[in-house]
Design an enzyme around this catalytic site. Sequence first.
Site, mmCIF file in Angstrom:
data_model
loop_
_atom_site.group_PDB
_atom_site.id
_atom_site.type_symbol
_atom_site.label_atom_id
_atom_site.label_comp_id
_atom_site.label_asym_id
_atom_site.label_seq_id
_atom_site.Cartn_x
_atom_site.Cartn_y
_atom_site.Cartn_z
ATOM 1 N N LYS A 97 0.580 1.320 -28.292
ATOM 2 C CA LYS A 97 -0.795 1.000 -27.723
ATOM 3 C C LYS A 97 -0.508 -0.214 -26.639
ATOM 4 O O LYS A 97 -1.091 -1.256 -26.608
ATOM 5 C CB LYS A 97 -1.562 0.210 -28.691
ATOM 6 C CG LYS A 97 -1.760 1.309 -29.794
ATOM 7 C CD LYS A 97 -2.386 2.726 -29.167
ATOM 8 C CE LYS A 97 -3.565 2.410 -28.592
ATOM 9 N NZ LYS A 97 -3.983 3.716 -27.690
ATOM 10 N N SER A 126 -5.929 -3.311 -29.546
ATOM 11 C CA SER A 126 -5.853 -1.936 -29.511
ATOM 12 C C SER A 126 -5.278 -1.048 -30.630
ATOM 13 O O SER A 126 -5.805 -0.032 -30.907
ATOM 14 C CB SER A 126 -5.031 -1.465 -28.061
ATOM 15 O OG SER A 126 -5.056 -0.072 -27.931
ATOM 16 N N TYR A 185 1.972 -4.447 -18.266
ATOM 17 C CA TYR A 185 0.458 -3.443 -18.225
ATOM 18 C C TYR A 185 -0.626 -4.392 -17.176
ATOM 19 O O TYR A 185 -1.096 -3.674 -16.263
ATOM 20 C CB TYR A 185 0.048 -3.284 -19.594
ATOM 21 C CG TYR A 185 -1.392 -2.625 -19.601
ATOM 22 C CD1 TYR A 185 -1.257 -1.233 -19.841
ATOM 23 C CD2 TYR A 185 -2.371 -3.325 -19.544
ATOM 24 C CE1 TYR A 185 -2.594 -0.537 -20.064
ATOM 25 C CE2 TYR A 185 -3.571 -2.591 -19.784
ATOM 26 C CZ TYR A 185 -3.782 -1.108 -19.847
ATOM 27 O OH TYR A 185 -4.809 -0.579 -19.800
ATOM 28 N N HIS A 239 9.532 4.984 -29.106
ATOM 29 C CA HIS A 239 8.951 3.671 -29.405
ATOM 30 C C HIS A 239 10.344 2.809 -30.113
ATOM 31 O O HIS A 239 10.233 1.729 -30.330
ATOM 32 C CB HIS A 239 7.893 3.707 -30.587
ATOM 33 C CG HIS A 239 6.661 4.279 -29.816
ATOM 34 N ND1 HIS A 239 6.187 3.779 -28.753
ATOM 35 C CD2 HIS A 239 5.892 5.059 -30.126
ATOM 36 C CE1 HIS A 239 4.974 3.906 -28.458
ATOM 37 N NE2 HIS A 239 4.762 4.935 -29.549
ATOM 38 N N GLY A 261 0.107 0.952 -23.103
ATOM 39 C CA GLY A 261 0.264 1.476 -21.915
ATOM 40 C C GLY A 261 1.058 2.728 -21.684
ATOM 41 O O GLY A 261 1.375 3.294 -20.897
ATOM 42 N N THR A 262 1.375 3.291 -23.019
ATOM 43 C CA THR A 262 2.580 4.387 -23.182
ATOM 44 C C THR A 262 1.779 5.666 -22.201
ATOM 45 O O THR A 262 2.351 6.075 -21.564
ATOM 46 C CB THR A 262 2.588 4.829 -24.522
ATOM 47 O OG1 THR A 262 3.007 3.460 -25.141
ATOM 48 C CG2 THR A 262 3.974 5.642 -24.443
ATOM 49 N N THR A 263 0.557 6.014 -22.979
ATOM 50 C CA THR A 263 0.075 7.293 -22.338
ATOM 51 C C THR A 263 -0.148 7.090 -20.460
ATOM 52 O O THR A 263 -0.062 8.076 -20.035
ATOM 53 C CB THR A 263 -1.266 7.403 -22.670
ATOM 54 O OG1 THR A 263 -1.458 7.401 -24.323
ATOM 55 C CG2 THR A 263 -1.890 8.851 -22.654
ATOM 56 N N TRP A 264 -0.678 5.903 -20.168
ATOM 57 C CA TRP A 264 -0.694 5.756 -18.609
ATOM 58 C C TRP A 264 0.562 5.796 -18.088
ATOM 59 O O TRP A 264 0.778 6.608 -16.977
ATOM 60 C CB TRP A 264 -1.298 4.372 -18.614
ATOM 61 C CG TRP A 264 -1.840 4.104 -17.054
ATOM 62 C CD1 TRP A 264 -1.974 4.954 -16.159
ATOM 63 C CD2 TRP A 264 -2.035 2.699 -16.779
ATOM 64 N NE1 TRP A 264 -2.330 4.391 -14.848
ATOM 65 C CE2 TRP A 264 -2.596 3.011 -15.305
ATOM 66 C CE3 TRP A 264 -2.244 1.458 -17.088
ATOM 67 C CZ2 TRP A 264 -3.017 2.080 -14.493
ATOM 68 C CZ3 TRP A 264 -2.427 0.545 -16.227
ATOM 69 C CH2 TRP A 264 -2.789 0.772 -14.795
#
Length: 320
Positions: free
Chosen positions: A66, A159, A217, A129, A68-71
């Site tokens: 949580k 988050s 981030y 991770h 900014g991994t997905t981005w």
Amino acid sequence: MAQDLNQQIEELYPTLPKILEGTTFELSLYQGFWCPTGMSPIRGVISFQKCFEAQDTDILVASNPKTGTTWLKALSFSIVNRTSYTPSNTPLLTSNPHDLVPFLDFHLFTQNQLPDLSGIPSPRLFAMHTPYAALSDSIKDSNCRIIYVCRNPFDTVVSLCHFSNAFTHKHDAQLSMEEFFELFFKGISPFGPYWDHVLGYWKASLERPDKVLFIKYEDMKEDIVPCLKRIAEFTGYPFSEEEERNGAIEEIAKLCSLGTLKDLEVNKSGTYLSKHPNKAFFRNGEVGNGVSLLSPAMKLKLQTVMEEKLQGSGLSFKLS
């Protein structure tokens, strides 16, 4: 080898210290960090450590959950594959970033059988991770490159709390923000302590800047273009002057913006690993949201420990 490894993991698992045992939030302490509990996550981490063979051309996206991994996955995929796809035919339109840049420790190595990754064309894009200190020599000694994204602890804890509660089993009570904060403050969070995770990659980026790129981030949110240029240069896929003139960087930034990704049908109705709703990976994403949702006492407590943990490291965070 897989059978012997599974037996070792099955024997090790019951001996690991655990917290919140028997609930959705259960964590096991392994090699100094808290791993999401269940045989599958533990198997994933250990199998990844022991069996993953890094290639010099590999690009690994690393992060605390949580942050900014997905981005970063979407951005990295788009940068590396921009000569193969356009914004109108990119796989991002029909696939979640987690499917395009799969986790090694949290997905590919979680099965009983070890994955065959030899057929994936170069450069291979993966994510993890796992803390830097727990990475294998195969990764540390190779010329593969690691992009690490970090987010300030205030936004991270909020988050992470929302995300974790979204996957609560029906028979489990959700954790309040106060309960989750106390655990986070004590260093108890998935793949945490948070501070050890962040500082591990931060120090590695200072010692080996050709190996680890440390991205904040908050910097990405403030001005994405220079961040994309840094990522492109670091991974060996720099933007040409012509691409910059033609707006290629801005095009990728727009395609991978949280707003665009969140509005895609695949991220509104699809699932990740057949069980996690894709929409859960897109919530607020704003900088400073966490500060506004924590009580004054919690903010002061976190501010104090942040200053203590980061003292002398050269690392700091923007909180708004």
